[in-house]
Design a protein around this motif. Sequence first.
Motif, PDB file in Angstrom:
ATOM      1  N   SER A 122       0.827  -1.210   0.000  1.00  0.00           N
ATOM      2  CA  SER A 122       0.000   0.000   0.000  1.00  0.00           C
ATOM      3  C   SER A 122       0.862   1.261   0.000  1.00  0.00           C
ATOM      4  O   SER A 122       0.657   2.174  -0.801  1.00  0.00           O
ATOM      5  CB  SER A 122      -0.919   0.005   1.231  1.00  0.00           C
ATOM      6  N   ARG A 140       3.079   2.288  -3.213  1.00  0.00           N
ATOM      7  CA  ARG A 140       2.463   2.848  -4.411  1.00  0.00           C
ATOM      8  C   ARG A 140       2.162   4.339  -4.262  1.00  0.00           C
ATOM      9  O   ARG A 140       1.565   4.947  -5.146  1.00  0.00           O
ATOM     10  CB  ARG A 140       1.171   2.086  -4.728  1.00  0.00           C
ATOM     11  N   TYR A 186      -6.113  10.981  -0.106  1.00  0.00           N
ATOM     12  CA  TYR A 186      -5.978   9.546  -0.396  1.00  0.00           C
ATOM     13  C   TYR A 186      -5.375   8.760   0.769  1.00  0.00           C
ATOM     14  O   TYR A 186      -5.883   7.710   1.123  1.00  0.00           O
ATOM     15  CB  TYR A 186      -5.173   9.356  -1.685  1.00  0.00           C
ATOM     16  N   GLU A 238      -3.045   6.556   1.513  1.00  0.00           N
ATOM     17  CA  GLU A 238      -3.100   5.117   1.262  1.00  0.00           C
ATOM     18  C   GLU A 238      -2.395   4.263   2.303  1.00  0.00           C
ATOM     19  O   GLU A 238      -2.714   3.084   2.471  1.00  0.00           O
ATOM     20  CB  GLU A 238      -2.518   4.826  -0.125  1.00  0.00           C
ATOM     21  N   LYS A 277      -3.917  -1.039  -6.680  1.00  0.00           N
ATOM     22  CA  LYS A 277      -4.082   0.382  -6.964  1.00  0.00           C
ATOM     23  C   LYS A 277      -4.378   0.554  -8.439  1.00  0.00           C
ATOM     24  O   LYS A 277      -3.639   0.048  -9.288  1.00  0.00           O
ATOM     25  CB  LYS A 277      -2.825   1.170  -6.591  1.00  0.00           C
ATOM     26  N   THR A 310      -4.995   3.415 -11.381  1.00  0.00           N
ATOM     27  CA  THR A 310      -4.908   4.812 -11.770  1.00  0.00           C
ATOM     28  C   THR A 310      -5.312   4.943 -13.234  1.00  0.00           C
ATOM     29  O   THR A 310      -5.359   3.953 -13.966  1.00  0.00           O
ATOM     30  CB  THR A 310      -3.479   5.351 -11.583  1.00  0.00           C
ATOM     31  N   ARG A 333       1.013   4.448 -12.735  1.00  0.00           N
ATOM     32  CA  ARG A 333       0.876   3.696 -11.495  1.00  0.00           C
ATOM     33  C   ARG A 333       1.218   4.526 -10.261  1.00  0.00           C
ATOM     34  O   ARG A 333       0.866   4.167  -9.134  1.00  0.00           O
ATOM     35  CB  ARG A 333       1.753   2.440 -11.511  1.00  0.00           C
ATOM     36  N   PRO A 382      -4.896   7.656  -6.905  1.00  0.00           N
ATOM     37  CA  PRO A 382      -5.668   6.464  -7.274  1.00  0.00           C
ATOM     38  C   PRO A 382      -7.102   6.773  -7.682  1.00  0.00           C
ATOM     39  O   PRO A 382      -7.769   7.618  -7.086  1.00  0.00           O
ATOM     40  CB  PRO A 382      -5.653   5.629  -5.992  1.00  0.00           C
ATOM     41  N   SER A 402      -7.809   2.480  -4.658  1.00  0.00           N
ATOM     42  CA  SER A 402      -6.723   1.753  -4.014  1.00  0.00           C
ATOM     43  C   SER A 402      -7.344   0.951  -2.878  1.00  0.00           C
ATOM     44  O   SER A 402      -8.097   1.507  -2.072  1.00  0.00           O
ATOM     45  CB  SER A 402      -5.661   2.716  -3.484  1.00  0.00           C
TER      46      SER A 402
END
Length: 278
Positions: free
Chosen positions: A96, A99, A121, A123, A182, A184, A188, A192, A195
């Motif tokens: 996680s 990315r 986001y 993540e 993820k 996009t 990449r 996202p 995600s």
Amino acid sequence: MIPFTFSYYKPDSIEEAVTLYQQLTAQNKAPCYYSGGTEIITLGRINKLYTDAVIDLKGIPEYTSLVEKDEEIILGAGLSLTELAEANVFPLLTESGGRVADHSSRGKITLGGNICGHFIYREAVLALLVSDSKAVIAGPLGVRKAPMMQAFQGTLQLGDGEFLLQTITAKRYLHLPHRGVKKTRMDRIGYPLISIAILQVDQKLHIAVSGLCDFPFRSPELENVLNGGADGETKIADAMEVIPAPVLDNLEGSADYRKFVFQNTLHDTLGYFAKEVQ
């Protein structure tokens, strides 16, 4: 260039950091805890963040430590995403966090900075939500622990003068069957469309999502649907009805496109874990 000046402090203990914050606040200044600094620079340049003083937390030993105990792992919030990836003590967190942004930026972005940041986001929190981790929060009243599921409600719920010090994860969660995905639109490393982090715990899927709404979330209602007895397509259709907030609609992707990507991701995820069970 940042269009304002500020004072810089680097305390070497929790108590000193909190005292500095209180003293600066009493002087009618707007102090800001500093971790990796990427958001201060990014948002400061476009006049979306202002501070009179930054308090650099990375001089606090607990803030940058990685400690393995008998039954749990303790991650300092000041560890960079690159440091966490290289240590790889929590593979789903590595996926996680690995990315987020590009390689150069991940060397500066910290675990705490990502979780507590202004960007929607966040993540890195996904793996911590699905693993029932705890947040260790320091502030004027001392150090407290809270389940991440309670402490993180769209954002990490912090009182005035508090900061995320560490996270605690039970070792039993670290190497369970998992998947991080993820999606996009173009690249990449972009923001996202969707995600997700999924952990299989006692044959039940725990799932946390970023990009679908304007905050990351783990939803018990969504998990109940995905772990129910209906067939896969029914589960996915029912899951779309329990999304906890309006679906995000922005330059990265429309709400309809995000829903489409989320449905396909759920389809692939259910298929992936069905194969794992066989």
